[in-house]
Design a protein around this motif. Structure first.
Motif, PDB file in Angstrom:
ATOM      1  N   PRO A  15     -15.350 -43.607  53.896  1.00 54.92           N
ATOM      2  CA  PRO A  15     -16.635 -42.904  53.834  1.00 54.92           C
ATOM      3  C   PRO A  15     -16.461 -41.385  53.710  1.00 54.92           C
ATOM      4  N   GLU A  16     -15.446 -40.824  54.412  1.00 57.15           N
ATOM      5  CA  GLU A  16     -15.180 -39.387  54.320  1.00 57.15           C
ATOM      6  C   GLU A  16     -14.633 -39.030  52.938  1.00 57.15           C
ATOM      7  N   LEU A  17     -13.766 -39.886  52.406  1.00 52.67           N
ATOM      8  CA  LEU A  17     -13.208 -39.663  51.075  1.00 52.67           C
ATOM      9  C   LEU A  17     -14.320 -39.647  50.030  1.00 52.67           C
ATOM     10  N   HIS A  18     -15.219 -40.596  50.144  1.00 55.53           N
ATOM     11  CA  HIS A  18     -16.346 -40.635  49.211  1.00 55.53           C
ATOM     12  C   HIS A  18     -17.161 -39.350  49.295  1.00 55.53           C
ATOM     13  N   SER A  19     -17.413 -38.886  50.528  1.00 55.93           N
ATOM     14  CA  SER A  19     -18.204 -37.669  50.711  1.00 55.93           C
ATOM     15  C   SER A  19     -17.550 -36.477  50.025  1.00 55.93           C
ATOM     16  N   VAL A  20     -16.244 -36.326  50.183  1.00 52.23           N
ATOM     17  CA  VAL A  20     -15.537 -35.195  49.597  1.00 52.23           C
ATOM     18  C   VAL A  20     -15.537 -35.274  48.071  1.00 52.23           C
ATOM     19  N   LEU A  21     -15.230 -36.447  47.523  1.00 58.87           N
ATOM     20  CA  LEU A  21     -15.174 -36.592  46.068  1.00 58.87           C
ATOM     21  C   LEU A  21     -16.551 -36.438  45.437  1.00 58.87           C
ATOM     22  N   GLN A  22     -17.556 -36.948  46.110  1.00 50.80           N
ATOM     23  CA  GLN A  22     -18.908 -36.867  45.573  1.00 50.80           C
ATOM     24  C   GLN A  22     -19.442 -35.434  45.651  1.00 50.80           C
ATOM     25  N   ALA A  50      -6.004 -47.498  45.948  1.00 50.54           N
ATOM     26  CA  ALA A  50      -6.978 -48.503  46.387  1.00 50.54           C
ATOM     27  C   ALA A  50      -8.171 -47.843  47.065  1.00 50.54           C
ATOM     28  N   SER A  51      -7.911 -46.854  47.922  1.00 53.42           N
ATOM     29  CA  SER A  51      -9.011 -46.159  48.593  1.00 53.42           C
ATOM     30  C   SER A  51      -9.900 -45.442  47.576  1.00 53.42           C
ATOM     31  N   ALA A  52      -9.271 -44.812  46.596  1.00 54.73           N
ATOM     32  CA  ALA A  52     -10.046 -44.108  45.571  1.00 54.73           C
ATOM     33  C   ALA A  52     -10.907 -45.090  44.777  1.00 54.73           C
ATOM     34  N   GLU A  53     -10.347 -46.262  44.476  1.00 58.51           N
ATOM     35  CA  GLU A  53     -11.104 -47.253  43.712  1.00 58.51           C
ATOM     36  C   GLU A  53     -12.324 -47.753  44.477  1.00 58.51           C
ATOM     37  N   HIS A  54     -12.202 -47.828  45.791  1.00 52.85           N
ATOM     38  CA  HIS A  54     -13.306 -48.332  46.596  1.00 52.85           C
ATOM     39  C   HIS A  54     -14.498 -47.375  46.616  1.00 52.85           C
ATOM     40  N   VAL A  55     -14.269 -46.092  46.341  1.00 46.92           N
ATOM     41  CA  VAL A  55     -15.351 -45.105  46.451  1.00 46.92           C
ATOM     42  C   VAL A  55     -15.701 -44.439  45.121  1.00 46.92           C
ATOM     43  N   ARG A  56     -14.993 -44.723  44.058  1.00 38.87           N
ATOM     44  CA  ARG A  56     -15.130 -43.955  42.826  1.00 38.87           C
ATOM     45  C   ARG A  56     -16.469 -44.161  42.127  1.00 38.87           C
ATOM     46  N   ALA A  57     -17.087 -45.311  42.316  1.00 42.67           N
ATOM     47  CA  ALA A  57     -18.287 -45.644  41.544  1.00 42.67           C
ATOM     48  C   ALA A  57     -19.436 -44.669  41.807  1.00 42.67           C
ATOM     49  N   ALA A  58     -19.535 -44.170  43.000  1.00 40.54           N
ATOM     50  CA  ALA A  58     -20.684 -43.324  43.365  1.00 40.54           C
ATOM     51  C   ALA A  58     -20.322 -41.841  43.366  1.00 40.54           C
ATOM     52  N   THR A  59     -19.386 -41.442  42.502  1.00 41.48           N
ATOM     53  CA  THR A  59     -18.973 -40.043  42.406  1.00 41.48           C
ATOM     54  C   THR A  59     -19.081 -39.579  40.959  1.00 41.48           C
TER      55      THR A  59
END
Length: 528
Positions: free
Chosen positions: A102-109, A124-133
């Motif tokens: 969730p923190e990774l997504h926040s930073v990338l977004q 793998a972590s990046a793939e899990h959050v990449r769609a909403a960035t």
């Protein structure tokens, strides 16, 4: 006599580190700039690879002001990506590799980065959050033997092919003091990470401060084992060394035995370290029998430094130089010269030459007298212009006179030396008395049988809050609450003594080496 043109103040001079690396490549191309287990690089090789990666990024649409994110451990690739971004005038976003998704997504977004350069271990972590960035391009590092990549991964480009095929980008964007260089998100252990804008001027003025105060020289070898996504490791010595023509020994992560070997083998001259690193080094057998005579400048910051640790190293001829600052001050606002290490034991030093520091009442904002504790505020050209797309946070951090409010509590002594007390938000109010956890932690840090200690407040019906010590003891050693209170009572008032004790195997710290007080408070509340 009149001049046809006004005198040049220097404000328009190019301060892009990528230009300095290109200059070093031209004149000292065969010199090793990065010593790394995955492959050393000379200045010529570093500049060429960064120039080719810049072309790869530009072909994908990256230009002036765009954001390029990097997710991975310390490596040569980290520095190549940063310099390629600088070459284009893009903003480099080094991402904390220990963030939860969730923190990774926040930073990338929130960064708005359109390109992500990533190591396999974090794919793998990046793939899990990449769609909403906003990310649209994904480069996977595949030429580092320490980080083998998985081939044929959908949605990722193995970066070695495009880099090898690219022509070097022919120019380096000219950058001045006010241009943003790095977008660095704070550790976020006390809330949502904020994006700190660091300009080329912030980095440049910090380097001027460092050069004025520390014994660093062109051609020095510096050591980078603390995470480079943290401003302390990146901007204390690593970035400055690239500019000045020295060598950066890059290690993916910290290992105390390897640390000692590297210091001796590479004859390291300067380094940034958090206290936990030096405490671990001190426990390596034979450390103080090794030849460390070439080690001139050791800056310790990022967390409170136990005086006992300073005294231990000083007794073996190594003078640790404590400093204080934040991501927002790029990083150093104060520094204690080596000559004062023992005379001002425990002090974070004096203001840097081009930085103003004062202590104010947190309520009235009025300067306090020597010895009076208050909030530390900073002003100077090394201080961030503000937070990324967050005008509310920027307005809250700066007062009308341009002072940045750090949230740290400290006091200045009669000689103008700063002593750090604690974070404002960590203060415990017990029975109407203010208790600063860092003060209690310092008192307990040298207690026999204690490896690591944290102090937090816990809700209490009688006192409002009570002081809890969370202790990691030496293996096989028993530590009791009575032991802790008896030891601390020789240094602290009774109301500051811990009333509860929690024993843990390891204390959680963030990647900057700071105690993770959010997690520690949860540990303190657990039964058992």
């Amino acid at each position: 006599m009149t001049h046809p043109h006004p005198p040049n103040s220097g404000s328009g001079v190019d301060v892009n580190p990528a230009a300095a690396v290109a200059r070093n490549a031209r004149h000292f191309g065969d010199s090793t700039v990065i010593s790394y287990a995955g492959g050393d690089l000379t200045y010529a090789q570093l500049d060429l690879k960064a120039a080719r990666l810049a072309t790869v990024l530009a072909d994908g649409g990256v230009g002036d002001g765009d954001r390029v994110a990097y997710l991975g451990l310390n490596s040569a690739s980290f520095l190549v990506t940063m310099l390629a971004s600088f070459r284009l005038g893009a903003v480099f976003v080094p991402v904390n590799f220990r963030l939860a998704e969730p923190e990774l997504h926040s930073v990338l977004q929130r960064s708005g980065a359109t390109v992500l350069v990533c190591e396999e271990g974090h794919r793998a972590s990046a793939e899990h959050v990449r769609a909403a960035t906003p990310l649209s391009r994904f480069l996977l590092i595949d030429d580092d033997p320490d980080v083998p990549a998985t081939e044929g991964v959908t949605g990722w480009e193995l970066w070695s092919g495009p880099i090898a095929a690219a022509q070097p980008f022919p120019s380096v964007a000219a950058r001045t003091f006010d241009d943003p260089a790095i977008l660095m998100f704070t550790s976020g252990t006390t809330g949502l990470p904020k994006g700190v804008i660091l300009t080329y001027g912030n980095a440049w003025w910090n380097s001027v401060n460092v050069d004025a105060m520390l014994d660093t020289r062109r051609g020095d070898v510096t050591y980078a084992a603390a995470p480079l996504f943290h401003i302390g490791a990146l901007n204390s010595f690593a970035l400055r060394t690239l500019v000045r023509g020295g060598t950066v020994v890059v290690r993916r992560q910290f290992d105390p035995v390897r640390f000692l070997d590297d210091l001796v083998t590479h004859r390291v001259n300067s380094m940034f370290a958090v206290p936990a690193m030096l405490a671990a080094l001190s426990r390596v057998p034979g450390v103080f029998d090794a030849d460390l005579s070439h080690l001139r400048s050791v800056v310790v910051a990022g967390a409170p430094v136990p005086p006992s640790l300073i005294e231990l190293y000083a007794s073996h001829g190594i003078l640790l130089q404590q400093a204080w600052g934040l991501t927002e001050t790029a990083p150093f606002a104060t520094h204690l010269p080596a000559e004062h290490t023992l005379r001002k034991l425990g002090s974070a030093g004096i203001p840097m030459p081009h930085t103003q520091v004062r202590v104010v009442d947190a309520t009235t904002n009025q300067p306090l007298k020597p010895g009076e504790a208050g909030e530390i505020v900073v002003r100077g050209p090394n201080v961030t212009p503000g937070y990324w797309e967050n005008p509310e946070a920027t307005a809250a951090a700066f007062d009308d006179e341009g002072w940045f409010h750090s949230g740290d509590v400290g006091y200045l002594d009669e000689d103008g030396c700063l002593f750090i007390v604690d974070r404002l938000k960590d203060m415990i109010i017990s029975g109407g008395e203010n208790v600063y956890p860092a003060e209690v932690e310092r008192a307990l840090s040298a207690m026999p049988g204690v490896v690591d200690v944290a102090v937090v407040g816990s809700p209490d019906e009688q006192w409002g809050e009570t002081v809890v010590a969370v202790v990691s003891p030496v293996e096989g050693t028993t530590v009791t609450l009575d032991d802790v209170r008896e030891y601390a009572a020789t240094q602290l008032a009774r109301y500051k003594l811990p009333r509860k004790l929690k024993i843990v195997q390891d204390l959680p710290r963030n990647a900057s080496g700071k105690l993770d007080k959010t997690v520690i408070r949860r540990l303190a509340e657990e039964e058992g």
